[in-house]
Design a protein around this motif. Structure first.
Motif, PDB file in Angstrom:
ATOM      1  N   UNK A  45       0.827  -1.211   0.000  1.00 49.93           N
ATOM      2  CA  UNK A  45       0.000   0.000   0.000  1.00 49.93           C
ATOM      3  C   UNK A  45       0.852   1.247   0.000  1.00 49.93           C
ATOM      4  N   UNK A  46       0.567   2.170   0.909  1.00 49.90           N
ATOM      5  CA  UNK A  46       1.296   3.443   0.935  1.00 49.90           C
ATOM      6  C   UNK A  46       2.604   3.364   1.734  1.00 49.90           C
ATOM      7  N   UNK A  47       3.008   2.178   2.124  1.00 51.16           N
ATOM      8  CA  UNK A  47       4.386   1.947   2.561  1.00 51.16           C
ATOM      9  C   UNK A  47       4.725   2.171   4.032  1.00 51.16           C
ATOM     10  N   UNK A  48       3.731   2.393   4.887  1.00 51.62           N
ATOM     11  CA  UNK A  48       4.055   2.685   6.299  1.00 51.62           C
ATOM     12  C   UNK A  48       4.778   1.528   6.988  1.00 51.62           C
ATOM     13  N   UNK A  49       4.283   0.304   6.748  1.00 50.50           N
ATOM     14  CA  UNK A  49       4.942  -0.830   7.412  1.00 50.50           C
ATOM     15  C   UNK A  49       6.264  -1.171   6.734  1.00 50.50           C
ATOM     16  N   UNK A  50       6.347  -0.919   5.420  1.00 49.32           N
ATOM     17  CA  UNK A  50       7.611  -1.127   4.698  1.00 49.32           C
ATOM     18  C   UNK A  50       8.689  -0.251   5.341  1.00 49.32           C
ATOM     19  N   UNK A  51       8.308   0.991   5.601  1.00 46.92           N
ATOM     20  CA  UNK A  51       9.237   1.930   6.234  1.00 46.92           C
ATOM     21  C   UNK A  51       9.633   1.459   7.635  1.00 46.92           C
ATOM     22  N   UNK A  52       8.661   0.905   8.348  1.00 45.46           N
ATOM     23  CA  UNK A  52       8.945   0.435   9.717  1.00 45.46           C
ATOM     24  C   UNK A  52       9.938  -0.744   9.673  1.00 45.46           C
ATOM     25  N   UNK A  53       9.782  -1.610   8.670  1.00 45.24           N
ATOM     26  CA  UNK A  53      10.719  -2.741   8.517  1.00 45.24           C
ATOM     27  C   UNK A  53      12.114  -2.197   8.197  1.00 45.24           C
ATOM     28  N   UNK A  54      12.168  -1.193   7.319  1.00 45.02           N
ATOM     29  CA  UNK A  54      13.467  -0.597   6.953  1.00 45.02           C
ATOM     30  C   UNK A  54      14.110   0.084   8.162  1.00 45.02           C
ATOM     31  N   UNK A  55      13.285   0.698   8.990  1.00 46.73           N
ATOM     32  CA  UNK A  55      13.802   1.420  10.175  1.00 46.73           C
ATOM     33  C   UNK A  55      14.564   0.461  11.100  1.00 46.73           C
ATOM     34  N   UNK A  78      11.052   7.984  -0.416  1.00 46.04           N
ATOM     35  CA  UNK A  78      11.806   7.869  -1.673  1.00 46.04           C
ATOM     36  C   UNK A  78      13.047   6.995  -1.550  1.00 46.04           C
ATOM     37  N   UNK A  79      13.524   6.767  -0.347  1.00 47.83           N
ATOM     38  CA  UNK A  79      14.737   5.966  -0.154  1.00 47.83           C
ATOM     39  C   UNK A  79      14.458   4.461  -0.243  1.00 47.83           C
ATOM     40  N   UNK A  80      13.174   4.066  -0.246  1.00 47.52           N
ATOM     41  CA  UNK A  80      12.829   2.630  -0.246  1.00 47.52           C
ATOM     42  C   UNK A  80      12.560   2.124  -1.665  1.00 47.52           C
ATOM     43  N   UNK A  81      12.617   0.790  -1.801  1.00 46.79           N
ATOM     44  CA  UNK A  81      12.366   0.155  -3.101  1.00 46.79           C
ATOM     45  C   UNK A  81      10.928  -0.355  -3.148  1.00 46.79           C
ATOM     46  N   UNK A  82      10.201   0.064  -4.159  1.00 45.45           N
ATOM     47  CA  UNK A  82       8.826  -0.412  -4.350  1.00 45.45           C
ATOM     48  C   UNK A  82       8.678  -0.976  -5.758  1.00 45.45           C
TER      49      UNK A  82
END
Ligand code: BEZ
Length: 254
Positions: A45-55, A78-82
Motif C-alpha cells: 500500500x502506501x508503505x508505512x509498514x515497509x518503512x517500519x521494517x526498513x527502520x 523515496x529511499x525505499x524500493x517499491x
C-alpha cells in the motif's frame, strides 16, 4: 494493502483507513526483522509498514499492484524500493529471508491463491519465514449479508475476496513447501473513524460492487447498506466492522 489493479484513492486510504497499518504494527513483532535481512512486503500500500521494517535495518522491498498506492509510497519514502506487481503471480531473481504481508492476501481470489502461495514459496530462501495476516473465514460476515440483501444473492459471485479458514490455507502452504509453525483465527472488531466511517469504508473497499453503478445509484446503494448495517455495527456513535483475522507464521523447508 492493495492488490487490485483498480484505481485506489490513496488519500482516502491514508486519511480514513490508517487502522490498516496501525494494526499491522503488532504483526511486525512476529516478523522481528533483523538488520541486513532481505524482506519482501506484499501488498505494501502506501508503505508505512515497509518503512517500519526498513527502520529496523532490513533491506525491504514493497510490492503492490496499485500504481496510485505506490506513487504515494514513493513520495513519502523515496529511499525505499517499491515494485509494481501482482501478488497472485510474481518472481524475483534473488531470494528473500522473509516474506511479510498485512491485510492483503484476502484480495487474492480463491482461484489465484495457489499462484500466490507458489510465488511466496519461490521468493523465500530455504529456512526463510512467511508472516502474514489477512481476513479469515467469517470476516465481515455481517457486511456480506447486507451486500446480499441489498444487491441480491449474485453479490457473492462478484466478491473480490477470499477469506480462508486455517483448514483451507495451511494445506495450501504445505503443498508449496511452507511448514506452518503457527496459525490462528480470531475476531478483531475494527472501529472506523467518524460518523461517515462506514460510508467511507464501503466506497473505499466496495468498489467492485459500486463501480458498475451510476454515481446516483451507487450513492443510493451505500445509503441502503449503511441503514441496513446500522443496528448491528453502529454503537455509541462508533461504526465497528466485524473483522476476523487469520494469522500465519510459516517457514520454507530446507
Ligand atoms: C479486511 O482487511 O479484512 C478487509 C478490508 C476490506 C474489505 C474486506 C476485508
Amino acid at each position: 494493502m492493495s492488490v487490485s489493479t483498480s484505481a485506489w484513492d490513496a488519500a482516502l486510504y491514508q486519511d480514513q483507513h490508517s487502522f490498516v497499518w496501525r494494526y499491522g504494527a503488532n504483526l511486525l513483532e512476529l516478523l522481528d526483522p533483523q538488520p541486513g535481512e532481505r524482506i519482501l512486503d506484499i501488498g505494501c500500500g502506501t508503505g508505512q509498514l515497509t518503512q517500519e521494517i526498513a527502520r529496523r535495518g532490513a533491506l525491504v522491498t514493497g510490492l503492490d499492484s496499485s500504481a496510485e498506492m505506490l506513487a504515494d509510497a514513493r513520495k513519502q519514502f523515496p529511499q525505499l524500493t517499491f515494485v509494481l506487481a501482482d501478488a497472485a503471480r510474481f518472481d524475483f531473481p534473488e531470494p528473500f529471508d522473509a516474506v511479510f504481508s498485512n491485510a492483503c492476501l484476502h484480495w487474492i481470489k480463491q482461484k489465484h491463491a495457489e499462484g500466490s502461495v507458489a510465488s511466496i514459496a519461490a521468493a523465500l530462501r530455504p529456512g526463510g519465514r512467511f508472516v502474514a495476516e489477512f481476513g479469515g473465514h467469517g470476516n465481515i460476515a455481517i457486511v456480506q449479508a447486507a451486500l446480499r440483501k441489498v444487491l441480491g444473492t449474485g453479490a457473492d459471485d462478484r466478491s473480490p475476496w477470499y477469506f480462508p479458514s486455517i483448514g483451507d490455507y495451511a494445506p495450501l502452504l504445505e503443498r508449496h513447501g511452507l511448514e506452518v509453525g503457527n496459525a490462528s483465527l480470531f475476531d478483531r472488531p475494527t472501529p472506523l473513524e467518524g460518523e461517515d466511517g462506514l460510508d467511507h469504508w464501503l466506497r473505499m473497499f466496495g468498489q467492485t460492487y459500486l463501480r458498475p453503478l451510476s454515481p446516483e445509484h451507487a450513492d443510493h446503494v451505500v445509503h441502503q447498506l449503511v441503514e441496513e448495517l446500522r443496528p448491528a455495527l453502529y454503537r455509541n456513535g462508533i461504526w465497528t466492522v466485524d473483522y476476523r483475522r487469520i494469522r500465519i507464521v510459516a517457514s520454507r523447508r530446507n
